[in-house]
Structure formats: C-alpha cells, structure tokens
Design a protein around this motif. Structure first.
Motif, PDB file in Angstrom:
ATOM      1  N   GLN A 164       6.701   6.575  -7.230  1.00  0.00           N
ATOM      2  CA  GLN A 164       5.629   6.922  -8.166  1.00  0.00           C
ATOM      3  C   GLN A 164       4.284   6.916  -7.233  1.00  0.00           C
ATOM      4  O   GLN A 164       3.651   7.882  -7.410  1.00  0.00           O
ATOM      5  CB  GLN A 164       5.467   6.293  -9.443  1.00  0.00           C
ATOM      6  N   MET A 165       4.111   6.019  -6.510  1.00  0.00           N
ATOM      7  CA  MET A 165       2.857   5.972  -5.595  1.00  0.00           C
ATOM      8  C   MET A 165       3.108   6.911  -4.485  1.00  0.00           C
ATOM      9  O   MET A 165       1.641   7.774  -4.350  1.00  0.00           O
ATOM     10  CB  MET A 165       2.820   4.416  -4.984  1.00  0.00           C
ATOM     11  N   ARG A 166       3.921   7.200  -4.002  1.00  0.00           N
ATOM     12  CA  ARG A 166       3.956   8.261  -3.053  1.00  0.00           C
ATOM     13  C   ARG A 166       3.901   9.666  -3.497  1.00  0.00           C
ATOM     14  O   ARG A 166       2.961  10.465  -3.320  1.00  0.00           O
ATOM     15  CB  ARG A 166       5.443   8.295  -2.519  1.00  0.00           C
ATOM     16  N   GLN A 167       4.441  10.133  -4.859  1.00  0.00           N
ATOM     17  CA  GLN A 167       4.235  11.216  -5.449  1.00  0.00           C
ATOM     18  C   GLN A 167       2.772  11.263  -5.871  1.00  0.00           C
ATOM     19  O   GLN A 167       2.115  12.457  -5.682  1.00  0.00           O
ATOM     20  CB  GLN A 167       5.143  11.295  -6.768  1.00  0.00           C
ATOM     21  N   ALA A 171      -0.043  14.121  -4.686  1.00  0.00           N
ATOM     22  CA  ALA A 171      -0.396  15.155  -5.491  1.00  0.00           C
ATOM     23  C   ALA A 171      -2.102  15.088  -5.622  1.00  0.00           C
ATOM     24  O   ALA A 171      -2.700  15.927  -5.620  1.00  0.00           O
ATOM     25  CB  ALA A 171      -0.137  14.692  -6.969  1.00  0.00           C
ATOM     26  N   ARG A 172      -2.588  13.770  -4.918  1.00  0.00           N
ATOM     27  CA  ARG A 172      -4.021  13.773  -5.028  1.00  0.00           C
ATOM     28  C   ARG A 172      -4.575  14.252  -3.542  1.00  0.00           C
ATOM     29  O   ARG A 172      -5.638  14.139  -3.353  1.00  0.00           O
ATOM     30  CB  ARG A 172      -4.617  12.362  -5.113  1.00  0.00           C
ATOM     31  N   GLY A 173      -3.604  14.216  -2.616  1.00  0.00           N
ATOM     32  CA  GLY A 173      -4.179  14.880  -1.392  1.00  0.00           C
ATOM     33  C   GLY A 173      -4.720  13.675  -0.399  1.00  0.00           C
ATOM     34  O   GLY A 173      -5.302  13.855   0.559  1.00  0.00           O
ATOM     35  N   VAL A 174      -4.128  12.475  -0.660  1.00  0.00           N
ATOM     36  CA  VAL A 174      -4.659  11.412  -0.106  1.00  0.00           C
ATOM     37  C   VAL A 174      -3.752  10.818   1.171  1.00  0.00           C
ATOM     38  O   VAL A 174      -4.067   9.825   1.820  1.00  0.00           O
ATOM     39  CB  VAL A 174      -5.115  10.076  -0.895  1.00  0.00           C
ATOM     40  N   GLN A 176      -1.794  10.525   4.072  1.00  0.00           N
ATOM     41  CA  GLN A 176      -1.713  11.348   5.613  1.00  0.00           C
ATOM     42  C   GLN A 176      -0.212  11.136   6.275  1.00  0.00           C
ATOM     43  O   GLN A 176       0.878  10.889   5.646  1.00  0.00           O
ATOM     44  CB  GLN A 176      -2.578  10.227   6.558  1.00  0.00           C
ATOM     45  N   ALA A 177      -0.299  12.110   7.563  1.00  0.00           N
ATOM     46  CA  ALA A 177       1.084  12.171   7.878  1.00  0.00           C
ATOM     47  C   ALA A 177       1.554  10.591   8.446  1.00  0.00           C
ATOM     48  O   ALA A 177       2.698  10.537   8.354  1.00  0.00           O
ATOM     49  CB  ALA A 177       0.898  13.016   9.341  1.00  0.00           C
ATOM     50  N   ALA A 178       0.654   9.668   8.638  1.00  0.00           N
ATOM     51  CA  ALA A 178       1.227   8.444   9.279  1.00  0.00           C
ATOM     52  C   ALA A 178       1.507   7.566   7.899  1.00  0.00           C
ATOM     53  O   ALA A 178       2.133   6.382   8.207  1.00  0.00           O
ATOM     54  CB  ALA A 178       0.063   7.686  10.159  1.00  0.00           C
ATOM     55  N   GLY A 179       1.052   8.057   6.654  1.00  0.00           N
ATOM     56  CA  GLY A 179       1.203   7.112   5.538  1.00  0.00           C
ATOM     57  C   GLY A 179       0.005   7.095   4.728  1.00  0.00           C
ATOM     58  O   GLY A 179      -0.439   7.838   4.640  1.00  0.00           O
ATOM     59  N   LEU A 180      -0.112   6.055   3.932  1.00  0.00           N
ATOM     60  CA  LEU A 180      -1.113   5.866   2.856  1.00  0.00           C
ATOM     61  C   LEU A 180      -2.033   4.661   3.197  1.00  0.00           C
ATOM     62  O   LEU A 180      -1.615   3.411   3.655  1.00  0.00           O
ATOM     63  CB  LEU A 180      -0.503   5.631   1.593  1.00  0.00           C
ATOM     64  N   ASP A 181      -3.277   4.857   3.231  1.00  0.00           N
ATOM     65  CA  ASP A 181      -4.200   3.581   3.640  1.00  0.00           C
ATOM     66  C   ASP A 181      -3.897   2.601   2.377  1.00  0.00           C
ATOM     67  O   ASP A 181      -3.810   2.883   1.319  1.00  0.00           O
ATOM     68  CB  ASP A 181      -5.704   4.096   3.316  1.00  0.00           C
ATOM     69  N   ARG A 182      -3.935   1.355   2.808  1.00  0.00           N
ATOM     70  CA  ARG A 182      -3.636   0.379   2.005  1.00  0.00           C
ATOM     71  C   ARG A 182      -4.644   0.186   0.766  1.00  0.00           C
ATOM     72  O   ARG A 182      -4.031  -0.051  -0.525  1.00  0.00           O
ATOM     73  CB  ARG A 182      -3.310  -0.889   2.798  1.00  0.00           C
ATOM     74  N   SER A 183      -5.784   0.173   1.050  1.00  0.00           N
ATOM     75  CA  SER A 183      -6.654   0.155  -0.123  1.00  0.00           C
ATOM     76  C   SER A 183      -6.422   1.141  -1.143  1.00  0.00           C
ATOM     77  O   SER A 183      -6.528   1.002  -2.374  1.00  0.00           O
ATOM     78  CB  SER A 183      -8.061   0.002   0.504  1.00  0.00           C
ATOM     79  N   MET A 184      -6.177   2.402  -0.641  1.00  0.00           N
ATOM     80  CA  MET A 184      -5.866   3.429  -1.794  1.00  0.00           C
ATOM     81  C   MET A 184      -4.517   3.185  -2.208  1.00  0.00           C
ATOM     82  O   MET A 184      -4.253   3.622  -3.396  1.00  0.00           O
ATOM     83  CB  MET A 184      -5.649   4.675  -0.880  1.00  0.00           C
ATOM     84  N   ALA A 185      -3.597   2.360  -1.580  1.00  0.00           N
ATOM     85  CA  ALA A 185      -2.273   2.153  -2.336  1.00  0.00           C
ATOM     86  C   ALA A 185      -2.386   1.240  -3.531  1.00  0.00           C
ATOM     87  O   ALA A 185      -1.842   1.361  -4.567  1.00  0.00           O
ATOM     88  CB  ALA A 185      -1.245   1.714  -1.288  1.00  0.00           C
TER      89      ALA A 185
END
Length: 284
Positions: A164-167, A171-174, A176-185
C-alpha cells in the motif's frame, strides 16, 4: 622527471574526482525530486540520499526500522497508549502466542493497547499491532480478542502495508527510480495506519492468514466469525468494520474455511473468565 610529476598529478586528480562524482550523483538523485525552498546543506542532502528505501526489495530489518519510526510518530502525536501494565502484559501475551505461530515468527512484534473506547485495531509494518481498549471490552472472550489480533498479524505477514505504501507513493508522485525517501515512507505509513481504507484482497488474505494462525495457536476458530457477526448487528458500525469492505463476504469465506467439527475446539471461549480478567485489570 616532469613527465613523472605530470602523470602523478593526473592520477591523484582521478582518485579524488571519482568519489566526488559519486557523491554528486547521490545528491542529484535527491535534488531531482521537488524540495522545499529553504536552503539545505550538502551534508543533509547526502544523508537523505543514504536513506532511500527500495520498497520492492525491503529487508526485515529495514521494515522493522520504518515501523519503529512510524510507531514513534503515532504514539507521540496521534494516539495515546493506555498505561495499564497488567492489561498491556495480558494483550502482549496473547499477541506473542499468536505471533510465534504466524507465517513470520522471526521478526520482533510489539502489541500495544490504545486508550480509545472505539472498537478498533490496526497494524503497521515491522510487527507493530495496536488494539483499542474499546475492542477489549467489546469482545466476549479471549478467543474473539485473539481473532482480531491474529487478523492484524496477517496484515504484517502478508506485507500489505509495504504494498500500500508503494502504491500511495506512486500515486502522490513522491517515489523515485531508486526508491522512496525514508522520512516520506514514515509519513505515508502513519497516514495508512490511521486513515487508509483496506482493500478487499488484503482483508481476505489477512483473514486467511489470521485464521490459520489462530488455530495453530490453539484458539477456537469459531471466535473469528462470531466476533464479526456480533459487530455487524451492532446499532452503529464499529470503526474496525467501517474501513473494511464486504464483511459479509469475509464471514462466508471464513465459514467455508473452518471445519464444522473443529469450529469450537480450542481455547478462549470462556466468557465469564475473560470478563473477570478484564475487571481485575480495569478495576470495574
């Protein structure tokens, strides 16, 4: 001699430039995403670059670390943990008994009682499960309480929050190709825990996993169906059902999965003993 010095100088520059270019690339991966307008130091950017999480290949350790950060934010600003050592220990004992029979017994689990009268429970990634005090008093017996906890463990073993976090990140466009910033996660994880409606597929999977865990832990499987049926007939829809789709379909699926001659075989169906235990902890 001059040729040797020139060669040495060029080699030294190359050895220095390679790490610098690598660092700049890491910074570039971060600054490619929209950033606040206030100035951020290069060191902060490099630290952010090192905290990118690849959700498609997250390890158990990373999942626990993110779950721990989500938990810290939840308990500090979103929910209030009930400070009742006896009741907390009782819920944790049930939870740990179930966790050891789950599909992921090797990760650390944390079970907490939330000071909220609403009939609700939820889980976050990394083994963190939250049970409202209202759900404890709403259950008729320990097996019903255990059935809800086992369902939440099912979400953890199914890694539903990660999906769900990946989805949501996409959807929010946050993302990146490398993954997701931990604070945003962590920010998305808090939002998912408190407000995200559950998908039918995830709920059915958590029911299936939870039922198997409940039976392996020695509890009567009929309690899972009994608790859902009781909540459906309540005057107002409890929170635990309002965010879950197609509860009647879930009940039908559970009834099909439970062997009739085994439905009431197991622990936790003594209503009187359960209510007496709650009174001893709550003092009423």
């Amino acid at each position: 001699m001059l040729n040797f010095l020139s060669f040495f100088y060029r080699q030294s520059r190359r050895r220095f430039l390679y790490p610098l270019v690598s660092a700049l690339v890491a910074v570039g991966m971060v600054v490619a995403a929209p950033l606040p307008s206030k100035a951020i130091s290069w060191i902060d950017l490099l630290i952010q670059g090192a905290q990118i999480v690849q959700l498609s290949n997250i390890s158990d350790k990373q999942e626990y670390q993110i779950g721990r950060d989500i938990n810290q934010q939840l308990v500090s600003s979103e929910i209030r943990i009930l400070r009742n050592p006896g009741l907390s220990r009782y819920v944790d004992q049930i939870g740990q008994r179930l966790a050891q029979e789950s599909d992921r017994p090797d990760i650390p689990y944390t079970f907490q009682v939330v000071a909220d009268k609403g009939v609700n429970a939820f889980a976050t990634m990394g083994g963190f499960v939250y049970v409202n005090a209202g759900l404890l008093t709403g259950a008729d017996n320990e097996a019903e309480l255990a059935s809800v906890i086992s369902h939440e463990i099912g979400h953890i073993t199914g890694r539903h929050a990660i999906k769900q976090m990946r989805q949501m990140a996409l959807a929010r466009g946050v993302a990146q190709a490398a993954g997701l910033d931990r604070s945003m996660a962590v920010q998305i994880g808090v939002d998912l825990a408190l407000r995200r409606p559950k998908s039918r597929q995830d709920e059915l999977d958590a029911d299936r996993r939870g039922l198997a865990t409940l039976e392996r832990a020695g509890y009567a499987p009929s309690a899972m169906v009994g608790f859902m049926e009781k909540l459906l007939s309540a005057p107002s829809v409890p929170t635990v059902l309002s965010t879950h789709p197609a509860t009647k379909d879930r009940i039908v699926a559970l009834e099909r999965a439970i062997e009739p001659n085994r439905a009431n075989v197991g622990d936790g169906l003594n209503n009187v003993a359960y209510k007496a235990k709650l009174r001893s902890y709550l003092g009423s």
